[in-house]
Write a protein that holds these residues in place. Structure first.
Motif, PDB file in Angstrom:
ATOM      1  N   ALA A 170      78.477  38.327 126.032  1.00 23.96           N
ATOM      2  CA  ALA A 170      77.773  39.109 126.553  1.00 23.96           C
ATOM      3  C   ALA A 170      77.062  40.275 125.809  1.00 23.96           C
ATOM      4  CB  ALA A 170      78.349  39.908 127.750  1.00 23.96           C
ATOM      5  N   PHE A 171      77.909  40.626 124.684  1.00 27.62           N
ATOM      6  CA  PHE A 171      77.361  41.540 123.906  1.00 27.62           C
ATOM      7  C   PHE A 171      76.063  41.038 123.092  1.00 27.62           C
ATOM      8  CE2 PHE A 171      77.080  43.938 119.883  1.00 27.62           C
ATOM      9  CZ  PHE A 171      77.331  45.377 120.275  1.00 27.62           C
ATOM     10  N   PHE A 172      76.123  39.655 122.552  1.00 24.41           N
ATOM     11  CA  PHE A 172      75.117  39.181 121.999  1.00 24.41           C
ATOM     12  C   PHE A 172      74.323  38.091 122.880  1.00 24.41           C
ATOM     13  CE2 PHE A 172      78.346  40.089 118.475  1.00 24.41           C
ATOM     14  CZ  PHE A 172      77.349  40.532 117.582  1.00 24.41           C
ATOM     15  N   ARG A 173      74.033  38.603 124.001  1.00 22.83           N
ATOM     16  CA  ARG A 173      73.315  37.938 125.059  1.00 22.83           C
ATOM     17  C   ARG A 173      72.128  37.526 124.673  1.00 22.83           C
ATOM     18  NH1 ARG A 173      73.912  43.040 126.186  1.00 22.83           N
ATOM     19  NH2 ARG A 173      72.362  44.543 126.607  1.00 22.83           N
ATOM     20  N   SER A 227      71.063  35.475 122.437  1.00 18.14           N
ATOM     21  CA  SER A 227      70.945  35.090 120.976  1.00 18.14           C
ATOM     22  C   SER A 227      71.528  33.873 120.791  1.00 18.14           C
ATOM     23  CB  SER A 227      71.778  36.070 120.318  1.00 18.14           C
ATOM     24  OG  SER A 227      73.330  35.972 120.503  1.00 18.14           O
ATOM     25  N   ALA A 228      71.536  33.296 119.636  1.00 17.66           N
ATOM     26  CA  ALA A 228      71.828  31.971 119.487  1.00 17.66           C
ATOM     27  C   ALA A 228      73.349  31.874 119.375  1.00 17.66           C
ATOM     28  CB  ALA A 228      71.284  31.423 117.974  1.00 17.66           C
ATOM     29  N   LEU A 229      74.160  32.743 119.314  1.00 18.97           N
ATOM     30  CA  LEU A 229      75.623  32.550 119.439  1.00 18.97           C
ATOM     31  C   LEU A 229      76.013  32.610 121.089  1.00 18.97           C
ATOM     32  CD1 LEU A 229      78.547  33.280 118.301  1.00 18.97           C
ATOM     33  CD2 LEU A 229      78.146  35.696 118.736  1.00 18.97           C
ATOM     34  N   ASP A 230      75.060  33.315 121.683  1.00 17.25           N
ATOM     35  CA  ASP A 230      75.381  33.187 123.089  1.00 17.25           C
ATOM     36  C   ASP A 230      75.071  31.661 123.574  1.00 17.25           C
ATOM     37  OD1 ASP A 230      75.981  33.971 125.916  1.00 17.25           O
ATOM     38  OD2 ASP A 230      73.746  34.643 126.274  1.00 17.25           O
ATOM     39  N   VAL A 231      73.992  31.197 123.298  1.00 12.91           N
ATOM     40  CA  VAL A 231      73.565  29.943 123.852  1.00 12.91           C
ATOM     41  C   VAL A 231      74.551  28.737 123.362  1.00 12.91           C
ATOM     42  CG1 VAL A 231      71.777  27.965 123.487  1.00 12.91           C
ATOM     43  CG2 VAL A 231      71.160  30.353 123.886  1.00 12.91           C
ATOM     44  N   TRP A 232      75.039  29.037 122.080  1.00  8.35           N
ATOM     45  CA  TRP A 232      75.864  27.942 121.624  1.00  8.35           C
ATOM     46  C   TRP A 232      77.200  28.058 121.972  1.00  8.35           C
ATOM     47  CZ3 TRP A 232      74.425  23.659 119.921  1.00  8.35           C
ATOM     48  CH2 TRP A 232      73.306  23.235 119.626  1.00  8.35           C
ATOM     49  N   GLY A 233      77.755  29.362 122.388  1.00  4.52           N
ATOM     50  CA  GLY A 233      78.983  29.645 122.853  1.00  4.52           C
ATOM     51  C   GLY A 233      79.077  29.147 124.383  1.00  4.52           C
ATOM     52  N   VAL A 234      77.945  29.125 125.107  1.00  2.00           N
ATOM     53  CA  VAL A 234      77.919  28.720 126.446  1.00  2.00           C
ATOM     54  C   VAL A 234      77.994  27.215 126.463  1.00  2.00           C
ATOM     55  CG1 VAL A 234      76.451  28.439 128.619  1.00  2.00           C
ATOM     56  CG2 VAL A 234      76.755  30.850 127.457  1.00  2.00           C
ATOM     57  N   VAL A 235      77.272  26.552 125.525  1.00  2.00           N
ATOM     58  CA  VAL A 235      77.387  25.135 125.550  1.00  2.00           C
ATOM     59  C   VAL A 235      78.809  24.706 124.915  1.00  2.00           C
ATOM     60  CG1 VAL A 235      76.435  23.083 123.817  1.00  2.00           C
ATOM     61  CG2 VAL A 235      74.907  24.826 124.598  1.00  2.00           C
ATOM     62  N   PHE A 258      80.625  40.213 133.254  1.00  2.00           N
ATOM     63  CA  PHE A 258      79.757  41.248 132.437  1.00  2.00           C
ATOM     64  C   PHE A 258      78.399  41.323 132.439  1.00  2.00           C
ATOM     65  CE2 PHE A 258      83.902  39.992 129.642  1.00  2.00           C
ATOM     66  CZ  PHE A 258      84.527  40.936 130.444  1.00  2.00           C
ATOM     67  N   LEU A 259      77.757  40.238 132.589  1.00  2.00           N
ATOM     68  CA  LEU A 259      76.309  40.274 132.515  1.00  2.00           C
ATOM     69  C   LEU A 259      75.770  40.842 133.730  1.00  2.00           C
ATOM     70  CD1 LEU A 259      75.186  36.806 131.122  1.00  2.00           C
ATOM     71  CD2 LEU A 259      75.193  38.979 129.766  1.00  2.00           C
ATOM     72  N   GLU A 260      76.428  40.715 134.797  1.00  2.00           N
ATOM     73  CA  GLU A 260      76.190  41.434 135.918  1.00  2.00           C
ATOM     74  C   GLU A 260      76.202  42.921 135.997  1.00  2.00           C
ATOM     75  OE1 GLU A 260      78.658  39.798 139.293  1.00  2.00           O
ATOM     76  OE2 GLU A 260      77.595  37.945 139.449  1.00  2.00           O
ATOM     77  N   ALA A 312      71.278  56.220 128.042  1.00  2.00           N
ATOM     78  CA  ALA A 312      70.379  57.255 127.875  1.00  2.00           C
ATOM     79  C   ALA A 312      70.991  58.380 127.240  1.00  2.00           C
ATOM     80  CB  ALA A 312      70.042  57.876 129.164  1.00  2.00           C
ATOM     81  N   LYS A 313      72.336  58.516 127.402  1.00  2.00           N
ATOM     82  CA  LYS A 313      73.053  59.532 126.819  1.00  2.00           C
ATOM     83  C   LYS A 313      73.501  59.495 125.462  1.00  2.00           C
ATOM     84  CE  LYS A 313      75.678  61.105 131.086  1.00  2.00           C
ATOM     85  NZ  LYS A 313      76.961  61.233 131.822  1.00  2.00           N
ATOM     86  N   GLY A 314      73.098  58.110 124.991  1.00  2.00           N
ATOM     87  CA  GLY A 314      73.283  57.954 123.409  1.00  2.00           C
ATOM     88  C   GLY A 314      74.665  57.442 123.038  1.00  2.00           C
ATOM     89  N   LEU A 315      75.253  56.847 124.203  1.00  2.00           N
ATOM     90  CA  LEU A 315      76.539  56.164 123.824  1.00  2.00           C
ATOM     91  C   LEU A 315      76.391  54.589 122.955  1.00  2.00           C
ATOM     92  CD1 LEU A 315      78.577  56.714 127.029  1.00  2.00           C
ATOM     93  CD2 LEU A 315      78.848  57.967 124.750  1.00  2.00           C
ATOM     94  N   PRO A 316      77.332  54.468 122.052  1.00  2.00           N
ATOM     95  CA  PRO A 316      77.169  53.031 121.144  1.00  2.00           C
ATOM     96  C   PRO A 316      77.404  52.177 122.236  1.00  2.00           C
ATOM     97  CG  PRO A 316      78.806  54.838 120.123  1.00  2.00           C
ATOM     98  CD  PRO A 316      78.302  55.572 121.693  1.00  2.00           C
ATOM     99  N   GLU A 317      76.576  50.869 121.920  1.00  2.00           N
ATOM    100  CA  GLU A 317      76.740  49.825 122.789  1.00  2.00           C
ATOM    101  C   GLU A 317      78.187  49.329 123.055  1.00  2.00           C
ATOM    102  OE1 GLU A 317      74.514  47.224 125.194  1.00  2.00           O
ATOM    103  OE2 GLU A 317      73.955  49.241 124.348  1.00  2.00           O
ATOM    104  N   THR A 318      79.041  49.443 121.813  1.00  2.00           N
ATOM    105  CA  THR A 318      80.015  49.121 121.616  1.00  2.00           C
ATOM    106  C   THR A 318      81.192  49.776 122.738  1.00  2.00           C
ATOM    107  OG1 THR A 318      80.544  50.446 119.722  1.00  2.00           O
ATOM    108  CG2 THR A 318      80.339  48.059 119.390  1.00  2.00           C
ATOM    109  N   THR A 319      80.887  50.894 122.829  1.00  2.00           N
ATOM    110  CA  THR A 319      81.663  51.911 123.726  1.00  2.00           C
ATOM    111  C   THR A 319      81.174  51.407 125.160  1.00  2.00           C
ATOM    112  OG1 THR A 319      81.849  53.738 122.095  1.00  2.00           O
ATOM    113  CG2 THR A 319      81.963  54.186 124.359  1.00  2.00           C
ATOM    114  N   ILE A 320      79.941  51.403 125.352  1.00  2.00           N
ATOM    115  CA  ILE A 320      79.823  50.984 126.701  1.00  2.00           C
ATOM    116  C   ILE A 320      80.086  49.786 127.177  1.00  2.00           C
ATOM    117  CG2 ILE A 320      77.432  50.106 128.157  1.00  2.00           C
ATOM    118  CD1 ILE A 320      75.912  52.096 126.314  1.00  2.00           C
ATOM    119  N   PHE A 321      80.415  48.800 126.370  1.00  2.00           N
ATOM    120  CA  PHE A 321      80.843  47.499 126.637  1.00  2.00           C
ATOM    121  C   PHE A 321      82.626  47.527 126.920  1.00  2.00           C
ATOM    122  CE2 PHE A 321      77.049  45.135 125.919  1.00  2.00           C
ATOM    123  CZ  PHE A 321      77.256  44.146 126.782  1.00  2.00           C
ATOM    124  N   PHE A 322      83.146  48.056 125.793  1.00  2.00           N
ATOM    125  CA  PHE A 322      84.578  48.125 125.718  1.00  2.00           C
ATOM    126  C   PHE A 322      85.194  49.048 126.821  1.00  2.00           C
ATOM    127  CE2 PHE A 322      83.750  45.529 122.057  1.00  2.00           C
ATOM    128  CZ  PHE A 322      84.726  44.634 121.985  1.00  2.00           C
TER     129      PHE A 322
END
Length: 325
Positions: free
Chosen positions: A136-139, A141-149, A215-217, A229-239
């Motif tokens: 979901a973090f690398f949604r 992307s090639a990693l996401d596509v091959w991961g789903v496969v 997670f994608l929902e 918008a508050k500037g939080l890192p993407e990793t903090t948002i996800f985890f």
């Protein structure tokens, strides 16, 4: 909270009674004690005397629900239903057809079942959630596509393939671990490492796809856009935010499974020769031991209801808005 627990337990009582009645009807009405005697004796031409003797030795010669020949409480208690089904509500499962105490067998076999089920459950959950978060973090992307496969491919493979392939490769060819059996104490890890690894790998595909969807929902919801918008890192948002808000649907599927871990895995224990509750149930079905099968069905119903109650209670831990009045 206490009132809610009491109410749920009261709701569970008629469900257990219904399960007990249905199971009893399947074993003693559809399949009469005379039929059970013929199957257990294993001969085509069984004399009526042999059937009556078999029934008398096991208490199947009594009336099903009401004993009109008795008096007082014995009218109800001196029946097949009370002795074979009603007593299970107080933990009295009786004896198997071979004479062994069922409750004692369940207690001794619960340990091997948990030794496989708990590591498989915990490791499988950690691996699947971590893999799903990464996809979901690398949604897109090639990693996401091959991961789903990869997940779809793993879902498409039967669990028997993992078991048989793992035994052939790691036990027969490479001889790294025993092909089957069970050990005592610390020696048991050699027999558990392969079935646990196979259990984790075989469940990654379906679990990862499910968690990735959850997670994608959450990714495009308002609270996520506010956090960005508050500037939080993407990793903090996800985890911190996304993972926390996706926990309710995850708990719905996870907590219900926890009590059922005690029941063991039918396929895994049978193929690996683990003396757990799963193999105990399979052996009872093959031996047509109806007392053991009835007991395992009843225990499964009890554990499933416990799992539903634990699921509701776990919601309060991850979502403070959930309260039971």
């Amino acid at each position: 909270m206490l009132a809610y627990l009491i109410r749920r337990l009261l709701y569970a009582l008629p469900i257990l009674i219904g399960v007990n009645l249905i199971t009893f009807a399947l074993f003693f009405i559809v399949n009469t004690p005379d039929d059970m005697a013929r199957m257990q004796l294993g001969v085509k031409r069984v004399t009526p005397e042999a059937i009556e003797k078999w029934k008398a030795e096991r208490g199947y010669d009594k009336p099903l629900f009401v004993n009109s020949a008795a008096s007082g409480l014995s009218t109800v208690t001196d029946t097949i239903f009370f002795e074979k089904s009603a007593r299970m509500f107080v933990g009295d499962f009786g004896r198997a057809e071979d004479g062994r105490d069922i409750a004692r067998e369940i207690g001794s076999r619960m340990g091997p079942s948990l030794a496989i089920a708990l590591p498989t459950f915990v490791l499988g959950l950690l691996v699947a959630v971590s893999f799903a978060l990464m996809l979901a973090f690398f949604r897109a992307s090639a990693l996401d596509v091959w991961g789903v496969v990869l997940c779809v491919a793993m879902m498409s493979i039967s669990g028997l393939f993992y078991i048989i392939g793992g035994q052939y490769l790691f036990s027969k060819i490479w001889k790294l671990v025993p092909i089957s059996g069970f050990g005592e104490g610390l020696d048991a890890w050699r027999f558990l490492i392969l079935p646990v690894a196979i259990g984790v790998i075989s469940g990654i595909g379906a679990s990862t796809r499910w968690y990735r969807t959850l997670f994608l929902e959450e990714v495009n919801k308002d609270y996520v856009r506010t956090a960005r918008a508050k500037g939080l890192p993407e990793t903090t948002i996800f985890f911190w935010h996304i993972l926390k808000n996706a926990m309710i649907p995850i708990l719905t599927g996870v907590v219900v499974v926890i009590p059922l871990l005690f029941m063991g895995s039918l396929l895994t224990e049978s193929f690996f020769g683990i003396p757990g509750l799963g193999s105990y149930t399979i052996d009872a079905i093959q031996a047509q031991d109806f007392a053991v099968v009835r007991s395992m069905v009843f225990i499964g119903a009890v554990l499933y209801i416990v799992g539903l109650i634990l699921t509701d209670l776990s919601y309060t831990l991850v979502d403070p808005r959930v309260r039971f009045e």
